[in-house]
Write a protein that holds these residues in place. Sequence first.
Motif, PDB file in Angstrom:
ATOM      1  N   ASP A  30       0.848  -1.192   0.000  1.00 52.39           N
ATOM      2  CA  ASP A  30       0.000   0.000   0.000  1.00 52.39           C
ATOM      3  C   ASP A  30       0.887   1.247   0.000  1.00 52.39           C
ATOM      4  OD1 ASP A  30      -2.179   1.653   0.048  1.00 52.39           O
ATOM      5  OD2 ASP A  30      -2.730   1.245   2.137  1.00 52.39           O
ATOM      6  N   PRO A  31       1.712   1.422  -1.037  1.00 56.44           N
ATOM      7  CA  PRO A  31       2.802   2.402  -1.011  1.00 56.44           C
ATOM      8  C   PRO A  31       2.379   3.860  -0.889  1.00 56.44           C
ATOM      9  CG  PRO A  31       2.505   1.530  -3.223  1.00 56.44           C
ATOM     10  CD  PRO A  31       1.656   0.695  -2.314  1.00 56.44           C
ATOM     11  N   ASP A  32       1.153   4.204  -1.292  1.00 61.66           N
ATOM     12  CA  ASP A  32       0.726   5.596  -1.202  1.00 61.66           C
ATOM     13  C   ASP A  32       0.189   5.961   0.173  1.00 61.66           C
ATOM     14  OD1 ASP A  32       1.278   6.631  -3.849  1.00 61.66           O
ATOM     15  OD2 ASP A  32      -0.246   5.251  -4.571  1.00 61.66           O
ATOM     16  N   ARG A  33       0.120   4.994   1.053  1.00 60.24           N
ATOM     17  CA  ARG A  33      -0.262   5.277   2.439  1.00 60.24           C
ATOM     18  C   ARG A  33       0.985   5.712   3.209  1.00 60.24           C
ATOM     19  NH1 ARG A  33      -0.798   2.012   7.215  1.00 60.24           N
ATOM     20  NH2 ARG A  33      -0.134   0.213   5.976  1.00 60.24           N
ATOM     21  N   PHE A  34       0.875   6.817   3.901  1.00 58.84           N
ATOM     22  CA  PHE A  34       1.984   7.322   4.711  1.00 58.84           C
ATOM     23  C   PHE A  34       2.025   6.533   6.010  1.00 58.84           C
ATOM     24  CE2 PHE A  34       3.973  10.237   7.734  1.00 58.84           C
ATOM     25  CZ  PHE A  34       5.061  10.689   7.014  1.00 58.84           C
ATOM     26  N   ASN A  35       3.105   5.782   6.217  1.00 61.93           N
ATOM     27  CA  ASN A  35       3.160   4.851   7.348  1.00 61.93           C
ATOM     28  C   ASN A  35       4.575   4.790   7.923  1.00 61.93           C
ATOM     29  OD1 ASN A  35       2.949   2.765   9.184  1.00 61.93           O
ATOM     30  ND2 ASN A  35       2.751   1.159   7.629  1.00 61.93           N
ATOM     31  N   PRO A  36       4.853   5.554   8.969  1.00 59.01           N
ATOM     32  CA  PRO A  36       6.201   5.545   9.561  1.00 59.01           C
ATOM     33  C   PRO A  36       6.656   4.185  10.065  1.00 59.01           C
ATOM     34  CG  PRO A  36       4.976   7.467  10.305  1.00 59.01           C
ATOM     35  CD  PRO A  36       3.998   6.577   9.583  1.00 59.01           C
ATOM     36  N   TYR A  37       5.721   3.309  10.427  1.00 58.39           N
ATOM     37  CA  TYR A  37       6.110   2.010  10.973  1.00 58.39           C
ATOM     38  C   TYR A  37       6.880   1.156   9.969  1.00 58.39           C
ATOM     39  CZ  TYR A  37       3.206   2.839  15.082  1.00 58.39           C
ATOM     40  OH  TYR A  37       2.675   3.348  16.240  1.00 58.39           O
ATOM     41  N   ARG A  38       6.840   1.512   8.698  1.00 56.41           N
ATOM     42  CA  ARG A  38       7.632   0.780   7.699  1.00 56.41           C
ATOM     43  C   ARG A  38       9.122   0.802   8.039  1.00 56.41           C
ATOM     44  NH1 ARG A  38       4.194   0.633   3.104  1.00 56.41           N
ATOM     45  NH2 ARG A  38       2.809   2.452   2.888  1.00 56.41           N
ATOM     46  N   HIS A  39       9.546   1.793   8.806  1.00 56.66           N
ATOM     47  CA  HIS A  39      10.973   2.006   9.057  1.00 56.66           C
ATOM     48  C   HIS A  39      11.386   1.593  10.470  1.00 56.66           C
ATOM     49  CE1 HIS A  39      11.070   4.266   5.261  1.00 56.66           C
ATOM     50  NE2 HIS A  39       9.924   4.785   5.657  1.00 56.66           N
ATOM     51  N   MET A  40      10.537   0.839  11.149  1.00 57.51           N
ATOM     52  CA  MET A  40      10.856   0.373  12.493  1.00 57.51           C
ATOM     53  C   MET A  40      10.945  -1.152  12.456  1.00 57.51           C
ATOM     54  SD  MET A  40       8.469   3.023  14.695  1.00 57.51           S
ATOM     55  CE  MET A  40       9.422   2.844  16.216  1.00 57.51           C
ATOM     56  N   LYS A  41      12.147  -1.673  12.644  1.00 61.95           N
ATOM     57  CA  LYS A  41      12.411  -3.096  12.428  1.00 61.95           C
ATOM     58  C   LYS A  41      11.606  -4.020  13.337  1.00 61.95           C
ATOM     59  CE  LYS A  41      17.020  -2.987  10.356  1.00 61.95           C
ATOM     60  NZ  LYS A  41      18.402  -3.499  10.426  1.00 61.95           N
ATOM     61  N   ASP A  42      11.183  -3.539  14.467  1.00 62.21           N
ATOM     62  CA  ASP A  42      10.433  -4.404  15.386  1.00 62.21           C
ATOM     63  C   ASP A  42       8.927  -4.371  15.113  1.00 62.21           C
ATOM     64  OD1 ASP A  42      10.073  -1.794  16.142  1.00 62.21           O
ATOM     65  OD2 ASP A  42      10.368  -2.131  18.286  1.00 62.21           O
ATOM     66  N   HIS A  43       8.526  -3.722  14.024  1.00 59.28           N
ATOM     67  CA  HIS A  43       7.092  -3.625  13.701  1.00 59.28           C
ATOM     68  C   HIS A  43       6.745  -4.550  12.537  1.00 59.28           C
ATOM     69  CE1 HIS A  43       3.198  -1.873  12.568  1.00 59.28           C
ATOM     70  NE2 HIS A  43       3.161  -1.402  13.809  1.00 59.28           N
ATOM     71  N   PRO A  44       5.552  -5.136  12.521  1.00 59.81           N
ATOM     72  CA  PRO A  44       5.161  -6.050  11.436  1.00 59.81           C
ATOM     73  C   PRO A  44       5.155  -5.404  10.049  1.00 59.81           C
ATOM     74  CG  PRO A  44       3.682  -6.289  13.309  1.00 59.81           C
ATOM     75  CD  PRO A  44       4.558  -5.109  13.614  1.00 59.81           C
ATOM     76  N   ASP A  45       5.038  -4.089   9.976  1.00 61.78           N
ATOM     77  CA  ASP A  45       4.998  -3.417   8.676  1.00 61.78           C
ATOM     78  C   ASP A  45       6.382  -3.237   8.057  1.00 61.78           C
ATOM     79  OD1 ASP A  45       2.306  -3.264   8.897  1.00 61.78           O
ATOM     80  OD2 ASP A  45       2.216  -1.134   9.408  1.00 61.78           O
ATOM     81  N   TRP A  46       7.432  -3.535   8.805  1.00 62.88           N
ATOM     82  CA  TRP A  46       8.793  -3.379   8.276  1.00 62.88           C
ATOM     83  C   TRP A  46       9.090  -4.458   7.249  1.00 62.88           C
ATOM     84  CZ3 TRP A  46      13.156  -6.523   8.308  1.00 62.88           C
ATOM     85  CH2 TRP A  46      14.356  -5.908   7.923  1.00 62.88           C
ATOM     86  N   ARG A  47       9.782  -4.081   6.164  1.00 59.86           N
ATOM     87  CA  ARG A  47      10.221  -5.018   5.143  1.00 59.86           C
ATOM     88  C   ARG A  47      11.707  -4.758   4.855  1.00 59.86           C
ATOM     89  NH1 ARG A  47       5.830  -6.262   6.258  1.00 59.86           N
ATOM     90  NH2 ARG A  47       4.069  -6.914   4.948  1.00 59.86           N
ATOM     91  N   PRO A  48      12.457  -5.789   4.482  1.00 61.35           N
ATOM     92  CA  PRO A  48      13.876  -5.587   4.141  1.00 61.35           C
ATOM     93  C   PRO A  48      14.021  -4.610   2.973  1.00 61.35           C
ATOM     94  CG  PRO A  48      13.383  -7.921   4.390  1.00 61.35           C
ATOM     95  CD  PRO A  48      12.064  -7.216   4.395  1.00 61.35           C
ATOM     96  N   PHE A  49      15.084  -3.822   3.049  1.00 61.30           N
ATOM     97  CA  PHE A  49      15.384  -2.835   2.014  1.00 61.30           C
ATOM     98  C   PHE A  49      16.898  -2.649   1.981  1.00 61.30           C
ATOM     99  CE2 PHE A  49      15.674   1.426   0.139  1.00 61.30           C
ATOM    100  CZ  PHE A  49      14.722   1.350  -0.876  1.00 61.30           C
ATOM    101  N   PRO A  50      17.495  -2.473   0.812  1.00 56.01           N
ATOM    102  CA  PRO A  50      18.962  -2.330   0.751  1.00 56.01           C
ATOM    103  C   PRO A  50      19.450  -1.146   1.595  1.00 56.01           C
ATOM    104  CG  PRO A  50      18.041  -2.630  -1.446  1.00 56.01           C
ATOM    105  CD  PRO A  50      16.879  -2.420  -0.520  1.00 56.01           C
ATOM    106  N   GLY A  51      20.549  -1.346   2.278  1.00 58.32           N
ATOM    107  CA  GLY A  51      21.113  -0.289   3.098  1.00 58.32           C
ATOM    108  C   GLY A  51      20.343  -0.106   4.390  1.00 58.32           C
ATOM    109  N   GLU A  52      20.687   0.942   5.110  1.00 56.93           N
ATOM    110  CA  GLU A  52      20.107   1.166   6.435  1.00 56.93           C
ATOM    111  C   GLU A  52      19.070   2.284   6.463  1.00 56.93           C
ATOM    112  OE1 GLU A  52      23.343   1.915   9.039  1.00 56.93           O
ATOM    113  OE2 GLU A  52      24.185  -0.113   8.891  1.00 56.93           O
ATOM    114  N   LYS A  53      19.037   3.117   5.441  1.00 61.04           N
ATOM    115  CA  LYS A  53      18.196   4.308   5.496  1.00 61.04           C
ATOM    116  C   LYS A  53      16.722   4.002   5.258  1.00 61.04           C
ATOM    117  CE  LYS A  53      21.777   7.672   4.323  1.00 61.04           C
ATOM    118  NZ  LYS A  53      21.687   8.355   5.616  1.00 61.04           N
TER     119      LYS A  53
END
Length: 561
Positions: A431-454
């Motif tokens: 759901d990429p057009d939804r603004f969701n900060p939890y994507r960037h928190m590794k301990d949250h279910p919404d996090w997904r692997p992404f190259p690098g750390e940013k």
Amino acid sequence: MAIEQLFEALPLHYVQHALTKYGAANLGLTLLVTLVVGILADYAWMLYIRSKMPPGPLPWPIVGNTFQLPDVKPWIYFEELSKKFNAPIITFWIGRNPTVWINDAWTASDLLEKRAGIYSSRPRMLVFAELGSGQNNLVNMITTTQAQRERWRVMRKVTHQGVGIQQVRKYRDFQNDESKIVAYDLLKTPEYYVEHFERYATSVVSIVGFGRRVSDAKDPIITEVIAFMHRAASLNVPGKTFPMLMETFPFLAKFPTEIAPWKGGLGRRGKSYRGHDFFYSLAEEAANNPGHEDCYSKFVFREAPKYNLNPQEISSLSGNLFGAGSDTSSSTLVTAVLAMRAFPDTLIPAWEELDRVVGSDRSPTFDDDENLPYMRALVKEVFRWRSVAIIGGQPHAPTQDDYYNGWLIPKQTWVQGNVWAIHHNEREFPDPDRFNPYRHMKDHPDWRPFPGEKGYMTFGWGRRVCSGQALAEQGTWLTVARLVWGFKISPALDAQGIPIPVDIFNYTDGLNMRPRPFKVDIKPRSEAIRQAMVHEGEQALADLAQYEGETKYRMSTFYKK
């Protein structure tokens, strides 16, 4: 052999002999046959190269796929092509030149990061580079020879002295003060939030570069330079109209600018080129100012003999500060406001965190960052959700033939990262057009692997990453954190008291995109917070008084006699 070279290769005596022997009519037929054979041979070469490269639409002779481009936002079209061909990279022909578009984060990392030694050069960019600042600008520099690489390293080294990762930490005090003034101004005239952001971003880079702050949102250095940057950014978006159509038909660039309206004024040299002399004069003025020994212009002029910097290089080094930090940073802040208005529920965890860590008696500072993980994630999502440099800046080009997954990427091919497609891939960002900060928190279910750390690729890749990244990230975190801490962003109301909607897709069409104007209601979260912002704003104005000043130059009048 290129079509435009075909007739140049015909000896004059051949044409004269043919005219005598066969007559004008037969000569015309001969030339026509020669032209057709040349076009067919050239097209056969295009199809042969195409068979080895990543998939893409079938090109036409000479014009390639140019006229298949949409009128606006081609990055969305390239994203769709990638899905159609089920490939992370696709080939699209601009005239006779194949261009490769990377639409996948992992592929971008593999090619532009892990193979940075190969992909650190630039391709031939006729419109943006050759008809503009050319090889005097770090942004454009081709690095296929040892001499070119050495010069590029010199220019990058000098640039890092101004906005490198270690250097920008020295700017935190005045960057913090300028950010406080944004909040102070929003208390007084919240409806002018865009102008306040533009003033802030331009003022920061002006202090860095020229030792002079910009205190007035109507200062021409803001309006004129940002308009100039918008124009420059538009010259990197593939297009089927002039002047970008010259990339398809490069012979049109050979006409004198004075008689070639399709060039849009590009190609004027020396004093006629809007940019070189203006930014050089700004830098020279600052270098001769007896105050502020640490400003970047003083450093550049002091080091110019050591690095043999010419005036055009000095102009580009100073002008790039505005390109790296004014328009892009202000656009990011406008996007942050749009996200806060469109997705208000995402602010509740941020308010809880800020109230717990910071309180209401002061605004956030850089020292609070490590204790504000959700706030950090929210800013990362601002960068991801609607990246300003939507195609990752200027294109890369391999310095040698390269292969990826069996596909050929020829030497000097235009290779462009499609940041829109990368940041909208459902695999990494459901759901990429939804603004969701939890994507960037590794301990949250919404996090997904992404190259690098940013968690985003907003600033480009490898050795060609945006030079102003550290300055932009530093200032954006602080200012967005201060905005969230200090204000409620609510719907604006029309004359009937009905909330005015906002459109999260209504963005400009240039390379550096920003939301088109929208209305919101901006009010302080509490009286205690309002009082804190007033106190901090007044103190910041006093602290920044040392940077007050005015330049005698205006871009709009600089070249007028």
